[in-house]
Structure formats: C-alpha cells, structure tokens
Design an enzyme around this catalytic site. Structure first.
Site, PDB file in Angstrom:
ATOM      1  N   ARG A 176       0.819  -1.216   0.000  1.00  0.00           N
ATOM      2  CA  ARG A 176       0.000   0.000   0.000  1.00  0.00           C
ATOM      3  C   ARG A 176       0.848   1.259   0.000  1.00  0.00           C
ATOM      4  NH1 ARG A 176      -3.537  -2.407   4.607  1.00  0.00           N
ATOM      5  NH2 ARG A 176      -1.901  -3.940   4.395  1.00  0.00           N
ATOM      6  N   GLU A 216       4.904 -11.177  14.624  1.00  0.00           N
ATOM      7  CA  GLU A 216       4.403 -11.780  15.860  1.00  0.00           C
ATOM      8  C   GLU A 216       4.964 -13.200  16.003  1.00  0.00           C
ATOM      9  OE1 GLU A 216       0.236 -11.303  16.126  1.00  0.00           O
ATOM     10  OE2 GLU A 216       0.139 -12.265  18.093  1.00  0.00           O
TER      11      GLU A 216
HETATM   12  P1  AMP Z   1       4.022  -2.663  12.091  1.00  0.00           P
HETATM   13  O1  AMP Z   1       5.300  -3.221  11.515  1.00  0.00           O
HETATM   14  O2  AMP Z   1       3.586  -3.383  13.336  1.00  0.00           O
HETATM   15  O3  AMP Z   1       4.106  -1.165  12.299  1.00  0.00           O
HETATM   16  O4  AMP Z   1       2.873  -2.940  11.031  1.00  0.00           O
HETATM   17  C1  AMP Z   1       2.747  -2.139   9.912  1.00  0.00           C
HETATM   18  C2  AMP Z   1       2.326  -2.903   8.697  1.00  0.00           C
HETATM   19  O5  AMP Z   1       1.301  -3.862   8.967  1.00  0.00           O
HETATM   20  C3  AMP Z   1       1.759  -1.932   7.680  1.00  0.00           C
HETATM   21  O6  AMP Z   1       2.315  -2.266   6.408  1.00  0.00           O
HETATM   22  C4  AMP Z   1       0.263  -2.142   7.715  1.00  0.00           C
HETATM   23  O7  AMP Z   1      -0.250  -2.104   6.420  1.00  0.00           O
HETATM   24  C5  AMP Z   1       0.047  -3.490   8.404  1.00  0.00           C
HETATM   25  N1  AMP Z   1      -0.915  -3.433   9.537  1.00  0.00           N
HETATM   26  C6  AMP Z   1      -0.620  -3.673  10.842  1.00  0.00           C
HETATM   27  N2  AMP Z   1      -1.704  -3.582  11.633  1.00  0.00           N
HETATM   28  C7  AMP Z   1      -2.737  -3.241  10.807  1.00  0.00           C
HETATM   29  C8  AMP Z   1      -4.141  -2.963  11.029  1.00  0.00           C
HETATM   30  N3  AMP Z   1      -4.724  -3.015  12.247  1.00  0.00           N
HETATM   31  N4  AMP Z   1      -4.889  -2.639   9.947  1.00  0.00           N
HETATM   32  C9  AMP Z   1      -4.323  -2.583   8.707  1.00  0.00           C
HETATM   33  N5  AMP Z   1      -3.032  -2.837   8.437  1.00  0.00           N
HETATM   34  C10 AMP Z   1      -2.229  -3.160   9.476  1.00  0.00           C
END
Ligand code: AMP
Length: 179
Positions: free
Chosen positions: A62, A99
């Site tokens: 995205r 995770e």
């Molecule tokens: P993080 O590495 O934990 O910051 O996760 C970010 C990535 O995971 C991004 O590319 C988001 O598109 C996706 N992502 C994580 N949580 C969500 C959520 N609740 N809704 C949509 N996309 C998410």
C-alpha cells in the site's frame, strides 16, 4: 474542496481480519474516493513541499500507491521497498520481527545514493517494526531519512516512539487508539 474532508470517515474498519482480535483499518475505501485520495496525497506531501526530498521510498504494497503519488507531487523519484525475493537487480535486505517469526524487506543497492534525502511512506504504522527496518535499510545505503509519513497511526502500539528513538520524525494523518 478537500480541505474540510474528514479522512477518518473514509477508512473502513473490519473486525477480526486477518485473525480474531485484529481491527483491520482498510484504506481501499479512502483510495477509491477521488477527493479522499487526493486530500490524502496532498496532506502526506504538505510537510515536505519546502524541504529537500530527492526520493520517496514506499513499503510494499500500500506504500507504493501512496508513495508513488506523493513522489509525483514532490517532483522526485520513487524507490520501492519490497518483500524478499521480488526485486530483479542486486538488493540488500533487513530483517524484522513479526508476531511469529521474522520477515525481510529489500531495496535495490543502487536505488539511492549516499546523503540523498529520502521520505519514507506507508499506509499505516502499528508497532513500527516494518518502518524501523525500512529506515535501517535506507541507512545502509547512507540515505538521509528526512521523515516517515503514514495515513494511519495506531497510537497504542508505540510505532512513532520507536521511530523517534532512531531520530526519525513520524507524521500521521489519522490516529486510532486500539489495534
Ligand atoms: P508494524 O510493523 O507493526 O508497524 O505494522 C505495519 C504494517 O502492517 C503496515 O504495512 C500495515 O499495512 C500493516 N498493519 C498492521 N496492523 C494493521 C491494522 N490493524 N490494519 C491494517 N493494516 C495493518
């Protein structure tokens, strides 16, 4: 026309996707709304219109949609940061924790030159793990990361603080408290 548009109204929330307990913030509804998409791109680019940015780096997938449009607006190039094994030329990688297990993102080793000011873009920052890996990846190429911009920040998960520890300021258009 786009100044008073509430972008939050255009984000669709899907409970329990992709697994129970996750509130998935779906931006396809925002991207599909002509004025919403335009306002989004304008607001992501706004803090950087008078700053020296030579490239926008977007994180698959995205981040490509938004990053490409922001790069066009800032009149600079676009650099794709992709999942492992997708880039055709010589690439360097950076691991980050999911995770369960680890993942790797990659960038072409000649995508940016040393000292180049780069703006990082993705749709959403949650824990900040993906963005942190992207910053480290760009720094391996000696790029200067001038900021990281997101449409959505999930504030409870501490992503912006994680980037601040790396010395990168996070700009988010919308915040949601939970995940
Ligand atoms: P993080 O590495 O934990 O910051 O996760 C970010 C990535 O995971 C991004 O590319 C988001 O598109 C996706 N992502 C994580 N949580 C969500 C959520 N609740 N809704 C949509 N996309 C998410």
């Amino acid at each position: 026309m786009t100044a008073d548009l509430d972008l939050k109204d255009l984000v669709r929330t899907i409970p329990d996707y992709p697994k129970p307990g996750i509130m998935f913030r779906d931006i396809t509804t925002l991207l599909g709304h002509a004025n919403g998409f335009r306002a989004c791109v304008e607001r992501l680019a706004a803090p950087f219109t008078n700053r020296r940015v030579q490239a926008v780096a977007g994180i698959e997938a995205r981040g490509f949609i938004l990053g490409g449009a922001v790069a066009d607006r800032l009149r600079c190039g676009f650099v794709p940061i992709r999942k492992k094994g997708k880039l055709p030329a010589k690439a360097i990688g950076e691991e980050y924790e999911l995770e369960y297990g680890i993942d790797v993102i990659e960038v072409h080793e000649d995508a940016v030159s040393a000292g180049e000011p780069v703006l990082l873009i993705d749709d959403l920052i949650a824990t900040g793990g993906t963005a942190e890996a992207a910053v480290k990846l760009l720094r391996k190429l000696n790029a200067e990361v001038v900021g990281a911009s997101f449409v959505i920040e999930l504030t409870a998960l501490g992503g912006s603080a994680r980037l601040a520890k790396l010395g990168v300021q996070c700009h988010s258009l919308l915040t949601f408290e939970g995940d």
